[in-house]
Design a protein around this motif. Structure first.
Motif, short mmCIF file in Angstrom:
data_model
loop_
_atom_site.label_atom_id
_atom_site.label_comp_id
_atom_site.label_asym_id
_atom_site.label_seq_id
_atom_site.Cartn_x
_atom_site.Cartn_y
_atom_site.Cartn_z
N LEU A 151 0.82 -1.22 0.00
CA LEU A 151 0.00 0.00 0.00
C LEU A 151 0.85 1.26 0.00
CD1 LEU A 151 -2.62 -1.06 2.72
CD2 LEU A 151 -2.66 -1.52 0.26
N ALA A 152 2.14 1.12 0.29
CA ALA A 152 3.04 2.28 0.38
C ALA A 152 3.58 2.65 -0.99
CB ALA A 152 4.18 1.98 1.35
N VAL A 153 2.66 2.94 -1.90
CA VAL A 153 3.01 3.35 -3.26
C VAL A 153 2.28 4.66 -3.56
CG1 VAL A 153 3.53 1.04 -4.13
CG2 VAL A 153 1.18 1.84 -4.14
N PRO A 154 2.90 5.55 -4.33
CA PRO A 154 2.33 6.89 -4.54
C PRO A 154 0.91 6.92 -5.08
CG PRO A 154 4.60 6.84 -5.26
CD PRO A 154 4.24 5.41 -4.94
N ASP A 155 0.49 5.92 -5.86
CA ASP A 155 -0.85 5.98 -6.44
C ASP A 155 -1.92 5.42 -5.51
OD1 ASP A 155 0.03 3.39 -6.60
OD2 ASP A 155 -0.76 3.01 -8.60
N ASN A 156 -1.54 5.00 -4.31
CA ASN A 156 -2.52 4.50 -3.34
C ASN A 156 -3.06 5.66 -2.52
OD1 ASN A 156 -3.25 3.32 -0.47
ND2 ASN A 156 -3.34 1.62 -1.90
N ALA A 157 -4.35 5.60 -2.22
CA ALA A 157 -4.99 6.69 -1.48
C ALA A 157 -4.40 6.87 -0.09
CB ALA A 157 -6.50 6.43 -1.37
N TYR A 158 -3.82 5.81 0.47
CA TYR A 158 -3.27 5.87 1.81
C TYR A 158 -1.75 5.70 1.79
CZ TYR A 158 -8.19 5.18 2.81
OH TYR A 158 -9.55 5.31 2.83
N TYR A 159 -1.14 6.24 0.76
CA TYR A 159 0.31 6.14 0.61
C TYR A 159 1.04 6.70 1.82
CZ TYR A 159 4.96 7.51 -1.08
OH TYR A 159 6.32 7.71 -1.21
N GLY A 160 0.61 7.87 2.30
CA GLY A 160 1.30 8.51 3.41
C GLY A 160 1.26 7.67 4.67
N SER A 161 0.07 7.18 5.04
CA SER A 161 -0.07 6.40 6.26
C SER A 161 0.68 5.08 6.18
CB SER A 161 -1.55 6.14 6.54
OG SER A 161 -2.25 7.35 6.72
N ALA A 162 0.54 4.38 5.05
CA ALA A 162 1.24 3.10 4.88
C ALA A 162 2.74 3.32 4.80
CB ALA A 162 0.74 2.40 3.62
N GLY A 163 3.16 4.37 4.08
CA GLY A 163 4.59 4.65 3.94
C GLY A 163 5.23 5.01 5.26
N GLU A 164 4.51 5.73 6.12
CA GLU A 164 5.05 6.09 7.43
C GLU A 164 5.31 4.84 8.27
OE1 GLU A 164 4.15 9.65 10.56
OE2 GLU A 164 2.45 8.39 9.98
N LEU A 165 4.38 3.88 8.22
CA LEU A 165 4.57 2.62 8.95
C LEU A 165 5.77 1.86 8.43
CD1 LEU A 165 0.87 1.41 9.31
CD2 LEU A 165 2.38 2.08 11.17
N VAL A 166 5.89 1.81 7.10
CA VAL A 166 7.02 1.10 6.49
C VAL A 166 8.34 1.78 6.86
CG1 VAL A 166 8.13 0.49 4.30
CG2 VAL A 166 5.67 0.15 4.60
N ALA A 167 8.35 3.11 6.87
CA ALA A 167 9.57 3.84 7.22
C ALA A 167 10.01 3.54 8.65
CB ALA A 167 9.34 5.35 7.05
N HIS A 168 9.06 3.48 9.57
CA HIS A 168 9.40 3.14 10.96
C HIS A 168 9.90 1.70 11.06
CE1 HIS A 168 8.26 6.70 13.29
NE2 HIS A 168 7.29 6.89 12.40
N ALA A 169 9.31 0.81 10.25
CA ALA A 169 9.79 -0.57 10.25
C ALA A 169 11.23 -0.64 9.72
CB ALA A 169 8.87 -1.44 9.41
N TYR A 170 11.52 0.17 8.69
CA TYR A 170 12.90 0.24 8.18
C TYR A 170 13.85 0.71 9.29
CZ TYR A 170 11.68 -0.35 3.22
OH TYR A 170 11.28 -0.84 2.00
N LEU A 171 13.43 1.71 10.05
CA LEU A 171 14.28 2.21 11.13
C LEU A 171 14.52 1.12 12.18
CD1 LEU A 171 12.85 5.82 11.69
CD2 LEU A 171 15.04 5.19 10.67
N ASP A 172 13.48 0.34 12.48
CA ASP A 172 13.65 -0.74 13.44
C ASP A 172 14.62 -1.80 12.92
OD1 ASP A 172 11.93 0.44 15.22
OD2 ASP A 172 10.16 -0.67 14.53
N GLN A 173 14.73 -1.89 11.61
CA GLN A 173 15.68 -2.83 11.00
C GLN A 173 17.07 -2.21 10.83
OE1 GLN A 173 13.67 -3.89 7.32
NE2 GLN A 173 12.89 -5.80 8.23
N GLY A 174 17.20 -0.93 11.17
CA GLY A 174 18.47 -0.25 10.99
C GLY A 174 18.72 0.26 9.59
N LYS A 175 17.68 0.28 8.76
CA LYS A 175 17.81 0.73 7.37
C LYS A 175 17.46 2.22 7.30
CE LYS A 175 16.58 -3.83 5.51
NZ LYS A 175 15.63 -4.60 4.66
N THR A 176 18.36 3.05 7.79
CA THR A 176 18.07 4.49 7.85
C THR A 176 18.01 5.12 6.46
OG1 THR A 176 20.44 4.91 8.14
CG2 THR A 176 19.10 4.73 10.14
N GLN A 177 18.82 4.63 5.55
CA GLN A 177 18.82 5.22 4.21
C GLN A 177 17.49 4.99 3.51
OE1 GLN A 177 22.10 3.91 1.79
NE2 GLN A 177 21.50 5.15 0.03
N GLU A 178 16.97 3.75 3.60
CA GLU A 178 15.67 3.45 2.97
C GLU A 178 14.55 4.25 3.64
OE1 GLU A 178 17.90 1.37 3.87
OE2 GLU A 178 18.24 -0.21 2.37
#
Length: 236
Positions: A151-178
């Protein structure tokens, strides 16, 4: 000859009436009954929809008055039914469960909605996002990415909300660049709500990613003032 022809036609009509009259009559009666049944069903459906809508409004009034237990009981009865009112009742019950700290009950209600193929994709998507948000602390980062990543894709209506969750998951994995790249992209997307863009911009900045492409536009967004056009003489 004309008299003979008329007699033959008369006999043919009589034979047709004797042979097919009863079946056609029965078919006509059945068709009329079916049409009447459809009108009755339609009227009943509209009446039930009106009652469900009134009950939903009453439950929302109880919520606004702080009567959470009463509202939850009324919503539970509505959620057991069908249609849009039942879906909204389930969503509200899930929100009540979140407020109570019962993340498992909330996630179960959200998952029930997200797995309902009769609902719109938008409704299923928001239920999926809220389910993950409710039990984010209990999920592995990769499980979060697998669930809401599509759902974290620009053409999805909830891109921002889904992308924010994915970004935090990346941080928990130590993937700061992603995480930083995704947050910067969210901050630059005009379709994302301004409050979410502001959060993404701030977090991206903390990660060392410059998410500000247009300083004037960003200042106008933060202050709520309209963007000023540059003075032509100053530009010259």
């Amino acid at each position: 000859m004309r008299e003979v022809d008329e007699a033959v036609r008369h006999d043919e009509v009589g034979d047709f009436a004797r042979k097919y009259g009863w079946p056609l009559g029965i078919a006509f009666v059945v068709a009329i009954a079916a049409f009447g049944g459809f009108l009755f069903w339609q009227d009943q459906g509209e009446g039930e929809l009106e009652v469900a809508s009134e009950n939903l409004v009453q439950a929302i009034d109880e919520l606004e008055a702080g009567n959470t237990d009463i509202a939850d009981e009324e919503l539970a009865a509505l959620a057991a039914g069908e249609g849009g009112a039942a879906t909204m009742a389930a969503m509200l019950r899930a929100a009540i469960a979140v407020e109570r700290g019962d993340t498992e009950a909330a996630a179960a209600l959200y998952d029930q909605i997200s797995s309902d193929g009769d609902l719109s994709a938008e409704m299923r998507d928001i239920a999926t996002i809220r389910s993950v948000s409710a039990r984010y602390d209990e999920m592995a980062p990769q499980a979060v990415i697998d669930r809401v990543g599509p759902l974290a894709v620009p053409d999805n209506a909830y891109y921002g909300s889904a992308g924010e969750l994915v970004a935090h998951a990346y941080l928990d994995q130590g993937k700061t660049q992603e995480a930083g790249a995704l947050l910067a992209d969210i901050a630059a997307n005009d379709e994302v709500p301004s409050t979410l863009r502001a959060r993404a911009r701030e977090l991206a900045g903390l990660l060392g990613v410059d998410a500000i492409e247009n300083v004037d536009a960003t200042l106008a967004e933060l202050t709520g003032e309209p963007l000023q056009e540059p003075d032509a003489e100053l530009v010259e």
